[in-house]
Design a protein around this motif. Structure first.
Motif, PDB file in Angstrom:
ATOM      1  N   THR A 105      14.588 -43.648 -28.485  1.00  0.00           N
ATOM      2  CA  THR A 105      13.786 -42.755 -27.640  1.00  0.00           C
ATOM      3  C   THR A 105      14.653 -42.052 -26.605  1.00  0.00           C
ATOM      4  N   SER A 106      14.210 -40.887 -26.200  1.00  0.00           N
ATOM      5  CA  SER A 106      14.882 -40.198 -25.096  1.00  0.00           C
ATOM      6  C   SER A 106      14.418 -40.768 -23.762  1.00  0.00           C
ATOM      7  N   GLY A 107      13.352 -41.563 -23.785  1.00  0.00           N
ATOM      8  CA  GLY A 107      12.831 -42.177 -22.565  1.00  0.00           C
ATOM      9  C   GLY A 107      13.810 -43.163 -21.967  1.00  0.00           C
ATOM     10  N   GLU A 108      13.599 -43.474 -20.709  1.00  0.00           N
ATOM     11  CA  GLU A 108      14.509 -44.360 -19.981  1.00  0.00           C
ATOM     12  C   GLU A 108      13.732 -45.548 -19.422  1.00  0.00           C
ATOM     13  N   ILE A 109      14.250 -46.748 -19.696  1.00  0.00           N
ATOM     14  CA  ILE A 109      13.596 -47.969 -19.223  1.00  0.00           C
ATOM     15  C   ILE A 109      14.493 -48.645 -18.193  1.00  0.00           C
ATOM     16  N   ARG A 110      13.898 -49.054 -17.085  1.00  0.00           N
ATOM     17  CA  ARG A 110      14.666 -49.816 -16.094  1.00  0.00           C
ATOM     18  C   ARG A 110      13.886 -51.042 -15.649  1.00  0.00           C
ATOM     19  N   VAL A 111      14.639 -52.069 -15.235  1.00  0.00           N
ATOM     20  CA  VAL A 111      14.034 -53.293 -14.711  1.00  0.00           C
ATOM     21  C   VAL A 111      14.513 -53.474 -13.279  1.00  0.00           C
ATOM     22  N   HIS A 112      13.579 -53.683 -12.365  1.00  0.00           N
ATOM     23  CA  HIS A 112      13.921 -53.972 -10.965  1.00  0.00           C
ATOM     24  C   HIS A 112      13.279 -55.294 -10.574  1.00  0.00           C
ATOM     25  N   ILE A 113      14.100 -56.191  -9.997  1.00  0.00           N
ATOM     26  CA  ILE A 113      13.599 -57.503  -9.593  1.00  0.00           C
ATOM     27  C   ILE A 113      13.869 -57.689  -8.112  1.00  0.00           C
ATOM     28  N   GLU A 114      12.849 -58.107  -7.364  1.00  0.00           N
ATOM     29  CA  GLU A 114      13.110 -58.483  -5.978  1.00  0.00           C
ATOM     30  C   GLU A 114      12.364 -59.743  -5.601  1.00  0.00           C
ATOM     31  N   GLN A 115      12.815 -60.381  -4.520  1.00  0.00           N
ATOM     32  CA  GLN A 115      12.273 -61.675  -4.150  1.00  0.00           C
ATOM     33  C   GLN A 115      10.817 -61.579  -3.727  1.00  0.00           C
ATOM     34  N   ASN A 116      10.554 -60.630  -2.861  1.00  0.00           N
ATOM     35  CA  ASN A 116       9.282 -60.640  -2.167  1.00  0.00           C
ATOM     36  C   ASN A 116       8.817 -59.210  -1.907  1.00  0.00           C
ATOM     37  N   CYS A 117       7.523 -59.018  -1.928  1.00  0.00           N
ATOM     38  CA  CYS A 117       6.968 -57.695  -1.671  1.00  0.00           C
ATOM     39  C   CYS A 117       5.862 -57.829  -0.620  1.00  0.00           C
ATOM     40  N   ASP A 118       6.050 -57.170   0.548  1.00  0.00           N
ATOM     41  CA  ASP A 118       5.081 -57.294   1.652  1.00  0.00           C
ATOM     42  C   ASP A 118       3.900 -56.355   1.518  1.00  0.00           C
ATOM     43  N   ILE A 119       4.078 -55.334   0.714  1.00  0.00           N
ATOM     44  CA  ILE A 119       2.980 -54.371   0.570  1.00  0.00           C
ATOM     45  C   ILE A 119       2.371 -54.526  -0.821  1.00  0.00           C
ATOM     46  N   ASP A 120       1.399 -53.736  -1.122  1.00  0.00           N
ATOM     47  CA  ASP A 120       0.795 -53.736  -2.445  1.00  0.00           C
ATOM     48  C   ASP A 120       1.885 -53.527  -3.506  1.00  0.00           C
ATOM     49  N   VAL A 121       1.903 -54.389  -4.527  1.00  0.00           N
ATOM     50  CA  VAL A 121       3.004 -54.315  -5.492  1.00  0.00           C
ATOM     51  C   VAL A 121       3.026 -52.979  -6.239  1.00  0.00           C
ATOM     52  N   TYR A 122       1.850 -52.412  -6.445  1.00  0.00           N
ATOM     53  CA  TYR A 122       1.809 -51.123  -7.135  1.00  0.00           C
ATOM     54  C   TYR A 122       2.456 -50.032  -6.275  1.00  0.00           C
ATOM     55  N   GLU A 123       2.096 -50.028  -4.977  1.00  0.00           N
ATOM     56  CA  GLU A 123       2.715 -49.087  -4.029  1.00  0.00           C
ATOM     57  C   GLU A 123       4.232 -49.262  -4.028  1.00  0.00           C
ATOM     58  N   ARG A 124       4.637 -50.510  -3.989  1.00  0.00           N
ATOM     59  CA  ARG A 124       6.066 -50.807  -3.943  1.00  0.00           C
ATOM     60  C   ARG A 124       6.767 -50.330  -5.225  1.00  0.00           C
ATOM     61  N   SER A 125       6.113 -50.515  -6.359  1.00  0.00           N
ATOM     62  CA  SER A 125       6.744 -50.082  -7.612  1.00  0.00           C
ATOM     63  C   SER A 125       6.946 -48.558  -7.619  1.00  0.00           C
ATOM     64  N   LEU A 126       6.018 -47.834  -7.011  1.00  0.00           N
ATOM     65  CA  LEU A 126       6.177 -46.379  -6.892  1.00  0.00           C
ATOM     66  C   LEU A 126       7.383 -46.047  -6.028  1.00  0.00           C
ATOM     67  N   GLU A 127       7.509 -46.793  -4.915  1.00  0.00           N
ATOM     68  CA  GLU A 127       8.639 -46.603  -4.014  1.00  0.00           C
ATOM     69  C   GLU A 127       9.955 -46.822  -4.749  1.00  0.00           C
ATOM     70  N   VAL A 128      10.015 -47.956  -5.470  1.00  0.00           N
ATOM     71  CA  VAL A 128      11.241 -48.305  -6.205  1.00  0.00           C
ATOM     72  C   VAL A 128      11.537 -47.247  -7.261  1.00  0.00           C
ATOM     73  N   PHE A 129      10.506 -46.792  -7.923  1.00  0.00           N
ATOM     74  CA  PHE A 129      10.651 -45.751  -8.944  1.00  0.00           C
ATOM     75  C   PHE A 129      11.373 -44.539  -8.354  1.00  0.00           C
ATOM     76  N   HIS A 130      10.957 -44.184  -7.145  1.00  0.00           N
ATOM     77  CA  HIS A 130      11.545 -43.046  -6.456  1.00  0.00           C
ATOM     78  C   HIS A 130      12.974 -43.357  -5.987  1.00  0.00           C
ATOM     79  N   ILE A 131      13.166 -44.536  -5.387  1.00  0.00           N
ATOM     80  CA  ILE A 131      14.484 -44.933  -4.874  1.00  0.00           C
ATOM     81  C   ILE A 131      15.520 -44.935  -6.004  1.00  0.00           C
ATOM     82  N   LEU A 132      15.113 -45.405  -7.186  1.00  0.00           N
ATOM     83  CA  LEU A 132      16.030 -45.457  -8.331  1.00  0.00           C
ATOM     84  C   LEU A 132      16.183 -44.095  -9.012  1.00  0.00           C
ATOM     85  N   LYS A 133      15.570 -43.091  -8.411  1.00  0.00           N
ATOM     86  CA  LYS A 133      15.607 -41.716  -8.934  1.00  0.00           C
ATOM     87  C   LYS A 133      15.052 -41.632 -10.357  1.00  0.00           C
TER      88      LYS A 133
END
Ligand code: CA
Ligand code: CA
Length: 145
Positions: A27-55
């Motif tokens: 596939t031309s699609g791109e898959i990434r895995v991000h792991i962190e210890q703890n999430c203080d906010i809603d995990v879905y919100e955080r996943s959006l943040e990480v998505f953006h941070i990882l460009k």
């Protein structure tokens, strides 16, 4: 839940990176895995943040998929970019999520993540087949927060 350092062994991490590489051969699609210890906010919100941070929102066809894991929260999110969601709709990731959940429940984190990568890769390959000249737009290594 284990500490993030112990969440996956080096060998397990290598297997995951290899699973991403193999999935991206179809596939031309791109898959990434991000792991962190703890999430203080809603995990879905955080996943959006990480998505953006990882460009991950910068791929040409908007076909990046993030598997986000918050170890202490015993929680994970699978998040696909706009280009995918426009085609497949919101329930698209349910079966992938179920596969990951099944393994996580019994502590098989590596297998859960690999099953998720395989499933995401399969689905991506249907809608975004690999094309000649495709580039590896996002690094396959596991990102840790
Ligand atoms: Ca690619
Ligand atoms: Ca990649």
């Amino acid at each position: 839940m284990p500490y993030i350092e112990d969440f996956l062994t080096t060998e397990e991490e290598q297997e995951i990176v290899e699973a991403i590489r193999v999935a991206e051969c179809d596939t031309s699609g791109e898959i990434r895995v991000h792991i962190e210890q703890n999430c203080d906010i809603d995990v879905y919100e955080r996943s959006l943040e990480v998505f953006h941070i990882l460009k991950m929102d910068n791929t040409k066809q908007q076909n990046g998929v993030l598997i986000y894991v918050a170890v202490d929260n015993k929680s994970f999110v699978i998040y696909g970019d706009q280009g995918i969601n426009n085609i497949v709709g919101p329930d698209f990731w349910n079966s992938t999520r179920d596969k990951i959940s099944l393994q996580f429940k019994t502590g098989n984190f590596k297998q859960g993540i690999i099953d998720g990568i395989k499933e995401a890769g399969q689905v991506l390959s249907k809608h975004f087949p690999w094309v000649h000249g495709d580039s590896d737009e996002l690094d396959n290594t596991i990102s840790k927060g």
